[in-house]
Design a protein around this motif. Structure first.
Motif, PDB file in Angstrom:
ATOM      1  N   ILE A   1       0.851  -1.197   0.000  1.00 33.91           N
ATOM      2  CA  ILE A   1       0.000   0.000   0.000  1.00 33.91           C
ATOM      3  C   ILE A   1       0.889   1.251   0.000  1.00 33.91           C
ATOM      4  O   ILE A   1       0.671   2.181  -0.771  1.00 33.91           O
ATOM      5  CB  ILE A   1      -0.946  -0.008   1.221  1.00 33.91           C
ATOM      6  CG1 ILE A   1      -1.972  -1.121   1.043  1.00 33.91           C
ATOM      7  CG2 ILE A   1      -1.647   1.335   1.383  1.00 33.91           C
ATOM      8  CD1 ILE A   1      -2.761  -1.432   2.289  1.00 33.91           C
TER       9      ILE A   1
ATOM     10  N   ALA B   1       2.384   1.893  -3.290  1.00 34.65           N
ATOM     11  CA  ALA B   1       1.478   2.378  -4.338  1.00 34.65           C
ATOM     12  C   ALA B   1       1.467   3.900  -4.405  1.00 34.65           C
ATOM     13  O   ALA B   1       1.012   4.478  -5.376  1.00 34.65           O
ATOM     14  CB  ALA B   1       0.070   1.871  -4.087  1.00 34.65           C
ATOM     15  N   ILE B   2       1.989   4.529  -3.342  1.00 37.13           N
ATOM     16  CA  ILE B   2       2.042   5.995  -3.348  1.00 37.13           C
ATOM     17  C   ILE B   2       3.485   6.382  -3.660  1.00 37.13           C
ATOM     18  O   ILE B   2       4.388   5.979  -2.926  1.00 37.13           O
ATOM     19  CB  ILE B   2       1.644   6.566  -1.975  1.00 37.13           C
ATOM     20  CG1 ILE B   2       0.321   5.933  -1.505  1.00 37.13           C
ATOM     21  CG2 ILE B   2       1.529   8.076  -2.021  1.00 37.13           C
ATOM     22  CD1 ILE B   2      -0.050   6.279  -0.083  1.00 37.13           C
ATOM     23  N   PRO B   3       3.735   7.141  -4.739  1.00 38.98           N
ATOM     24  CA  PRO B   3       5.110   7.552  -5.025  1.00 38.98           C
ATOM     25  C   PRO B   3       5.732   8.235  -3.789  1.00 38.98           C
ATOM     26  O   PRO B   3       5.031   8.988  -3.095  1.00 38.98           O
ATOM     27  CB  PRO B   3       4.960   8.534  -6.185  1.00 38.98           C
ATOM     28  CG  PRO B   3       3.687   8.157  -6.836  1.00 38.98           C
ATOM     29  CD  PRO B   3       2.798   7.651  -5.752  1.00 38.98           C
TER      30      PRO B   3
ATOM     31  N   VAL C   1       7.644  10.685  -3.126  1.00 40.42           N
ATOM     32  CA  VAL C   1       7.547  12.145  -2.946  1.00 40.42           C
ATOM     33  C   VAL C   1       6.156  12.509  -2.419  1.00 40.42           C
ATOM     34  O   VAL C   1       6.008  13.305  -1.487  1.00 40.42           O
ATOM     35  CB  VAL C   1       7.777  12.875  -4.292  1.00 40.42           C
ATOM     36  CG1 VAL C   1       7.706  14.367  -4.117  1.00 40.42           C
ATOM     37  CG2 VAL C   1       9.085  12.477  -4.915  1.00 40.42           C
ATOM     38  N   ILE C   2       5.135  11.886  -3.009  1.00 36.18           N
ATOM     39  CA  ILE C   2       3.757  12.185  -2.608  1.00 36.18           C
ATOM     40  C   ILE C   2       3.524  11.732  -1.167  1.00 36.18           C
ATOM     41  O   ILE C   2       2.884  12.436  -0.377  1.00 36.18           O
ATOM     42  CB  ILE C   2       2.762  11.468  -3.556  1.00 36.18           C
ATOM     43  CG1 ILE C   2       2.979  11.901  -4.991  1.00 36.18           C
ATOM     44  CG2 ILE C   2       1.324  11.681  -3.130  1.00 36.18           C
ATOM     45  CD1 ILE C   2       2.466  13.251  -5.348  1.00 36.18           C
TER      46      ILE C   2
ATOM     47  N   VAL D   1      -5.416  -2.585  -2.323  1.00 36.03           N
ATOM     48  CA  VAL D   1      -4.354  -1.573  -2.305  1.00 36.03           C
ATOM     49  C   VAL D   1      -4.962  -0.175  -2.303  1.00 36.03           C
ATOM     50  O   VAL D   1      -4.584   0.691  -1.507  1.00 36.03           O
ATOM     51  CB  VAL D   1      -3.383  -1.761  -3.506  1.00 36.03           C
ATOM     52  CG1 VAL D   1      -2.426  -0.596  -3.630  1.00 36.03           C
ATOM     53  CG2 VAL D   1      -2.608  -3.053  -3.373  1.00 36.03           C
TER      54      VAL D   1
ATOM     55  N   GLY E   1      -6.522   0.573   0.951  1.00 35.27           N
ATOM     56  CA  GLY E   1      -5.461   0.853   1.925  1.00 35.27           C
ATOM     57  C   GLY E   1      -4.933   2.269   1.770  1.00 35.27           C
ATOM     58  O   GLY E   1      -4.734   2.987   2.755  1.00 35.27           O
ATOM     59  N   VAL E   2      -4.719   2.676   0.501  1.00 37.20           N
ATOM     60  CA  VAL E   2      -4.223   4.035   0.245  1.00 37.20           C
ATOM     61  C   VAL E   2      -5.213   5.066   0.779  1.00 37.20           C
ATOM     62  O   VAL E   2      -4.839   6.009   1.479  1.00 37.20           O
ATOM     63  CB  VAL E   2      -3.972   4.254  -1.270  1.00 37.20           C
ATOM     64  CG1 VAL E   2      -3.680   5.713  -1.572  1.00 37.20           C
ATOM     65  CG2 VAL E   2      -2.820   3.389  -1.749  1.00 37.20           C
TER      66      VAL E   2
ATOM     67  N   ILE F   1      -4.291   7.766   3.780  1.00 34.69           N
ATOM     68  CA  ILE F   1      -4.357   9.203   3.510  1.00 34.69           C
ATOM     69  C   ILE F   1      -5.480   9.856   4.316  1.00 34.69           C
ATOM     70  O   ILE F   1      -5.333  10.944   4.859  1.00 34.69           O
ATOM     71  CB  ILE F   1      -4.557   9.463   1.990  1.00 34.69           C
ATOM     72  CG1 ILE F   1      -3.375   8.896   1.210  1.00 34.69           C
ATOM     73  CG2 ILE F   1      -4.728  10.937   1.682  1.00 34.69           C
ATOM     74  CD1 ILE F   1      -2.039   9.516   1.521  1.00 34.69           C
TER      75      ILE F   1
ATOM     76  N   HIS G   1       7.445   7.660 -10.957  1.00 33.42           N
ATOM     77  CA  HIS G   1       8.089   8.732 -10.198  1.00 33.42           C
ATOM     78  C   HIS G   1       7.826  10.082 -10.859  1.00 33.42           C
ATOM     79  O   HIS G   1       7.731  11.105 -10.187  1.00 33.42           O
ATOM     80  CB  HIS G   1       9.595   8.487 -10.088  1.00 33.42           C
ATOM     81  CG  HIS G   1       9.914   7.338  -9.187  1.00 33.42           C
ATOM     82  ND1 HIS G   1       9.378   7.236  -7.942  1.00 33.42           N
ATOM     83  CD2 HIS G   1      10.692   6.245  -9.345  1.00 33.42           C
ATOM     84  CE1 HIS G   1       9.807   6.124  -7.372  1.00 33.42           C
ATOM     85  NE2 HIS G   1      10.600   5.495  -8.206  1.00 33.42           N
TER      86      HIS G   1
ATOM     87  N   LEU H   1       5.081  10.899 -12.311  1.00 31.17           N
ATOM     88  CA  LEU H   1       3.740  11.312 -11.857  1.00 31.17           C
ATOM     89  C   LEU H   1       3.830  11.954 -10.479  1.00 31.17           C
ATOM     90  O   LEU H   1       3.211  12.975 -10.204  1.00 31.17           O
ATOM     91  CB  LEU H   1       2.822  10.090 -11.768  1.00 31.17           C
ATOM     92  CG  LEU H   1       2.196   9.580 -13.055  1.00 31.17           C
ATOM     93  CD1 LEU H   1       1.492   8.258 -12.800  1.00 31.17           C
ATOM     94  CD2 LEU H   1       1.202  10.577 -13.599  1.00 31.17           C
ATOM     95  N   GLY H   2       4.636  11.316  -9.594  1.00 27.15           N
ATOM     96  CA  GLY H   2       4.798  11.856  -8.249  1.00 27.15           C
ATOM     97  C   GLY H   2       5.603  13.142  -8.254  1.00 27.15           C
ATOM     98  O   GLY H   2       5.271  14.124  -7.585  1.00 27.15           O
TER      99      GLY H   2
ATOM    100  N   VAL I   1      -3.881  12.381  -4.230  1.00 30.11           N
ATOM    101  CA  VAL I   1      -3.022  11.245  -3.860  1.00 30.11           C
ATOM    102  C   VAL I   1      -3.613   9.962  -4.417  1.00 30.11           C
ATOM    103  O   VAL I   1      -2.904   9.115  -4.977  1.00 30.11           O
ATOM    104  CB  VAL I   1      -2.869  11.137  -2.320  1.00 30.11           C
ATOM    105  CG1 VAL I   1      -2.071   9.912  -1.944  1.00 30.11           C
ATOM    106  CG2 VAL I   1      -2.192  12.375  -1.753  1.00 30.11           C
TER     107      VAL I   1
ATOM    108  N   ILE J   1      -3.048   9.704  -8.217  1.00 26.43           N
ATOM    109  CA  ILE J   1      -1.651   9.394  -8.554  1.00 26.43           C
ATOM    110  C   ILE J   1      -1.338   7.949  -8.170  1.00 26.43           C
ATOM    111  O   ILE J   1      -0.691   7.229  -8.929  1.00 26.43           O
ATOM    112  CB  ILE J   1      -0.697  10.395  -7.870  1.00 26.43           C
ATOM    113  CG1 ILE J   1      -0.849  11.765  -8.540  1.00 26.43           C
ATOM    114  CG2 ILE J   1       0.747   9.927  -7.978  1.00 26.43           C
ATOM    115  CD1 ILE J   1      -0.032  12.866  -7.952  1.00 26.43           C
ATOM    116  N   ALA J   2      -1.835   7.510  -7.006  1.00 30.45           N
ATOM    117  CA  ALA J   2      -1.563   6.131  -6.578  1.00 30.45           C
ATOM    118  C   ALA J   2      -2.185   5.136  -7.554  1.00 30.45           C
ATOM    119  O   ALA J   2      -1.553   4.138  -7.921  1.00 30.45           O
ATOM    120  CB  ALA J   2      -2.100   5.904  -5.173  1.00 30.45           C
TER     121      ALA J   2
ATOM    122  N   PHE K   1      -0.149   5.113 -10.732  1.00 31.37           N
ATOM    123  CA  PHE K   1       1.127   4.466 -10.474  1.00 31.37           C
ATOM    124  C   PHE K   1       0.956   2.940 -10.485  1.00 31.37           C
ATOM    125  O   PHE K   1       1.723   2.208 -11.118  1.00 31.37           O
ATOM    126  CB  PHE K   1       1.616   4.942  -9.100  1.00 31.37           C
ATOM    127  CG  PHE K   1       3.039   4.590  -8.774  1.00 31.37           C
ATOM    128  CD1 PHE K   1       4.023   4.625  -9.732  1.00 31.37           C
ATOM    129  CD2 PHE K   1       3.395   4.245  -7.476  1.00 31.37           C
ATOM    130  CE1 PHE K   1       5.339   4.321  -9.420  1.00 31.37           C
ATOM    131  CE2 PHE K   1       4.708   3.942  -7.148  1.00 31.37           C
ATOM    132  CZ  PHE K   1       5.677   3.975  -8.130  1.00 31.37           C
ATOM    133  N   THR K   2      -0.101   2.457  -9.820  1.00 33.56           N
ATOM    134  CA  THR K   2      -0.343   1.020  -9.738  1.00 33.56           C
ATOM    135  C   THR K   2      -0.714   0.458 -11.105  1.00 33.56           C
ATOM    136  O   THR K   2      -0.274  -0.631 -11.470  1.00 33.56           O
ATOM    137  CB  THR K   2      -1.486   0.733  -8.737  1.00 33.56           C
ATOM    138  OG1 THR K   2      -1.361   1.641  -7.648  1.00 33.56           O
ATOM    139  CG2 THR K   2      -1.436  -0.659  -8.199  1.00 33.56           C
TER     140      THR K   2
END
Lengths: 298, 349
Positions: A138, A141-143, A145-146, B38, B41-42, B46, B264, B266-267, B301, B304-305, B308-309
Motif C-alpha cells: 500500500i 502504491a504511493i510515489p 515524494v507524494i 491496495v 489501503g491508500v 491518507i 516517479h 507522476l509523483g 493522492v 496518482i496512486a 502508479f499502480t
C-alpha cells in the motif's frame, strides 16, 4: 582436554584475523575505486566544514546587512548575499548542518523501521509476512515524494517532521530489500545448522541473518542519504519542509526562487551544495556496491 | 503443456483468443482485483493522516472573522463532527459513485477538478519518460558496447551526476539559460509544444541518468552471453548483434526502470509543476495542502496512486509480450493446474 584447550586457543585468533582481513579486503577494493574515494573525501570535507561552521563562516547565518543586498560573489562574500544582505556562503555552511542531519537521521528512521518490518516478514513468513508486505504494498502504491509530502502536510512543517516524513517514505524500500535477502539467506545451511543446535530466533536473526544481509542494505543506505537530502530539499522548496528563515539548502533555494532571474547566485550555490553532497553519497554507494559484491572478489 | 485437443477447445470457445491469451487475461483480471485492497489501503492511510492534521478546515474556509457558531454550522454541514469511521465509510461510498467530495476552496467537485488537470500531468509524465528513455537507452547501449572507453567513462560520470542533481534546481538553471538569457523558450505555463520542452528536459534528463545506468548494466549482462559470441562469429554486423540479439534480451530491466520512472514522474510532477507553473494535479495538490483543502489532497493522492499502480500492472503485462519465457510461465501455471485436475479426476474415477 589440555590438547583441546590448546587447539581452541590456537584456533581462536584465526576467525578474528579472518574478520579483520574481510574488512580489509572490502576496504582494499573500495580504496582502488578512485571515484568512490573522491566521494568519501568530499563528504568528509563537507561534514567537517558544517561541524566547524561557527569558526569557518565569515558571517552569522542570520546577520543582515541592508547595504549589501543581492551582492554578487566576491572575496568578501564568496557566494554573494541574499535579499536581506545575508552571506550565502555562511548560510550554506549552517544550512549544511540541517540538510546533512536530515539526510542521515531520516535514513536511520527508514532503515530501522523498514529493516524491522523486512526482517520480521522475511524470517517468520506466513501470515505475518503477508500482513506486513500488504501494508508495504500500500505504501509502495504511493510515489515516495507524494507520501513524504502527505506526511509532512499532516504533521506540519519543521525539522523533526521533515525527517519523519522522508524517513517513513523510505520504509518500503528498506523493508523489501531486507526481506528479499533474508528469504534467500534463511534457506542457507548455516542458518539451519544454527537452528539445529538450538539457537533462538532472535539470536539467529541478529547473529546470522542480519550480518549476512547487510551488504545490500549498506549500499542502499549510503545512496538513501543522498535521496533523503533531495527529498527534504524538495519539500522545503515547495514550502512544506523547513521554514524559510532557517538556513536549509532546499529552503534557501525556495527563498531564492523569487529573485533567481536577476540574481542567479541565490539559487546556484545551494543547488551546487545539494548536488555535491548527493553526488558524494552516490559515489560512495557505487563504490561500496562494487567492494561488497562477492562476484568481484579476486 | 497444452494438448492439441485442449488448444482446439479453447480456440472454439474463444475465437481469436488462444490458451495463452486466456491465461494472461486471467492473470490481468487477478491483478486488477488485487488493486482493490491496495486502493482501499491508500485511501485509509491518507484519510487518517489528513484527518489527524492540526487545524480546522471549517475555520480555514470561513476565515478568521467567522463566529464560532458559523464555524460549527459549517463543520456540521461538511460532516466533520461525525466519528472518523463514519466519515471514512461515507468517503468510500461516495468514491464508489465517482464522487470524491467538493473542494473547500473552489466549491467545485474534486473529481471534476482532478480530471481537468490529469491530462496535463499525464502528458508531462509521458514526455519526461520519452526524453529519459531516448537519451538513457542510447547512452546505455553505447556505453555497454564500448565498455571502458572514454565515451563509457564520461557517460557513467554524467549519469552519476544526473542522479545526484535535484530536478527542481536543474529546472531553475535551465530557465536561467534558455528563458532568461537566451530567450529561446517560455519558462511557465503549458499551452503548447514550446512550453513542454523545458519541463520535459528537466525531469527527462534526471530520469535518463537512471535509465542509462540500468540499460548499461542489463546490456553488459547480455553481451557476455554465448549467443552474442555466436552471432558475432556468424559475421553479423555489430548493429544487428546489438539491436537484434542483445537489446531484446536486455529489455526486461529497461522496461522495469522505465515504468518506475514514469511513476516517479507522476509523483515528481508535484515539484516540476511548481517550477514551471504547470496547471496539473501536482500544482493543485500543493496549493490545496497550503489551503488545507483536504478533499482535493485526498483525491490527488488517490489518483496518482491508482495511475502508479496501473502503470506497474501494464509493465508486468508488457513483460509477457517481450519475453516468451514469461509468457510460457502463465501457460505453465495453467497447464500445471489442469494436470492436477486430471489427476484428481482419475483418482475420483
Amino acid at each position: 582436554m589440555k590438547t583441546a584447550v590448546k587447539t581452541g586457543g590456537a584456533a581462536a585468533p584465526a576467525p578474528a584475523a579472518k574478520k579483520k582481513s574481510q574488512f580489509q579486503e572490502v576496504w582494499g577494493r573500495f580504496k582502488k575505486n578512485h571515484l568512490a574515494l573522491f566521494g568519501m573525501l568530499l563528504i568528509l570535507l563537507m561534514i567537517l566544514m558544517v561541524i566547524f561552521s561557527p569558526i569557518i563562516a565569515p558571517y552569522g547565518f542570520d546577520e543582515q546587512n541592508y547595504y549589501e543586498i543581492f551582492a554578487s560573489p566576491s572575496l568578501q562574500h564568496l557566494c554573494g548575499t541574499d535579499n536581506l544582505g545575508r552571506d550565502v556562503f555562511s548560510r550554506l555552511l549552517y544550512g549544511g548542518r540541517v540538510s546533512l542531519t536530515i539526510g542521515i537521521i531520516s535514513v536511520g528512521i527508514g532503515l530501522l523501521c523498514g529493516g524491522l518490518i523486512g526482517a520480521l516478514a522475511g524470517y517468520y513468513g506466513g501470515k505475518l509476512d503477508n500482513t506486513l508486505m500488504r501494508f508495504i504494498d500500500i505504501l509502495m502504491a504511493i510515489p515516495s515524494v507524494i507520501l513524504a509530502i502527505s506526511i509532512c502536510a499532516a504533521l506540519g512543517p519543521g525539522l523533526v517532521n521533515t525527517m519523519i516524513a522522508v524517513g517513513v517514505a523510505s520504509i518500503p524500500n528498506y523493508a523489501r530489500i531486507l526481506r528479499s535477502s533474508i528469504l534467500s539467506i534463511k534457506q542457507q545451511e548455516y542458518v539451519e545448522a544454527a537452528r539445529a543446535i538450538g539457537a533462538s530466533n532472535s539470536r539467529i536473526i541478529s547473529k546470522h541473518i542480519v550480518p549476512n544481509s547487510l551488504s545490500g542494505l549498506i549500499v542502499q543506505a549510503s545512496m538513501g542519504v543522498g535521496r533523503a537530502i533531495i527529498s527534504a530539499a524538495s519539500m522545503s522548496f515547495i514550502g512544506l519542509g523547513i521554514a524559510p528563515p532557517n538556513p536549509e539548502w532546499g529552503a534557501m533555494l525556495s527563498a531564492g526562487r523569487t529573485y533567481f532571474r536577476d540574481y542567479p547566485h541565490m539559487v546556484l550555490f545551494p543547488g551546487i551544495a545539494i548536488f555535491l553532497a548527493v553526488l558524494s553519497m552516490n559515489l560512495i554507494g557505487d563504490g561500496l556496491r562494487d567492494a561488497l559484491d562477492p562476484r568481484l572478489k579476486r | 503443456m497444452y494438448t492439441y485437443s485442449e488448444g482446439k477447445e479453447w480456440a472454439a470457445r474463444f475465437p481469436g483468443c488462444g490458451p495463452l491469451n486466456r491465461a494472461m487475461l486471467k492473470y490481468i483480471g487477478k491483478r486488477l482485483l488485487m488493486l482493490v485492497p491496495v486502493i482501499l489501503g491508500v485511501t485509509l492511510i491518507i484519510f487518517i493522516m489528513l484527518a489527524l492534521t492540526p487545524g480546522d478546515p471549517a475555520r480555514q474556509i470561513l476565515g478568521g472573522e467567522a463566529t464560532e457558531e458559523q464555524v460549527e454550522e459549517l463543520r456540521e454541514e461538511l460532516g466533520l463532527n461525525d466519528p472518523l469511521p463514519v466519515r471514512y465509510v461515507r468517503y468510500i461510498w461516495d468514491m464508489l459513485h465517482g464522487d470524491l467530495g467538493t473542494s473547500y476552496s473552489s466549491k467545485q467537485p474534486v473529481t471534476k477538478e482532478l480530471l481537468e488537470r490529469f491530462p496535463t500531468t499525464l502528458l508531462l509524465s509521458i514526455l519526461c519518460t520519452v526524453v529519459g528513455a531516448i537519451i538513457g537507452i542510447i547512452f546505455g547501449i553505447v556505453s555497454a558496447v564500448k565498455q571502458y572507453t572514454i565515451f563509457d567513462n564520461v557517460s557513467r560520470v554524467l549519469a552519476l551526476a544526473g542522479i545526484s542533481i535535484p530536478s527542481f534546481w536543474l529546472g531553475l538553471m535551465l530557465i536561467i539559460v534558455f528563458s532568461v538569457n537566451l530567450k529561446w523558450l517560455p519558462s511557465s505555463g503549458f499551452y503548447g509544444p514550446e512550453y513542454w520542452i523545458l519541463p520535459a528536459i528537466t525531469v527527462g534528463l534526471v530520469q535518463a541518468a537512471t535509465v542509462m545506468r540500468q540499460t548499461r548494466s542489463a546490456m553488459l549482462d547480455v553481451v557476455r552471453q554465448d549467443y552474442i559470441r555466436t552471432a558475432k562469429a556468424k559475421g553479423q554486423t555489430e548493429l544487428k548483434v546489438v539491436m537484434g540479439h542483445a537489446l531484446p534480451n536486455a529489455l526486461i530491466p529497461i522496461i522495469t526502470v522505465l515504468g518506475m520512472q514514469f511513476g516517479h514522474g507522476l509523483g515528481g510532477a508535484v515539484i516540476s509543476e511548481q517550477i514551471f507553473a504547470i496547471p496539473g494535479i501536482g500544482k493543485l495538490m500543493v496549493d490545496s495542502i497550503t489551503a488545507r483543502d483536504y478533499p482535493v489532497v485526498q483525491g490527488g493522492v488517490l489518483m496518482i496512486a491508482i495511475s502508479f499502480t496501473v502503470v506497474n500492472l501494464l509493465v508486468d503485462i508488457l513483460y509477457a509480450f517481450i519475453d516468451p519465457r514469461i509468457k510460457a510461465l502463465y501457460v505453465g501455471k495453467k497447464a500445471k493446474s489442469s494436470k492436477k485436475e486430471e489427476v484428481k479426476g482419475a483418482a475420483a474415477s
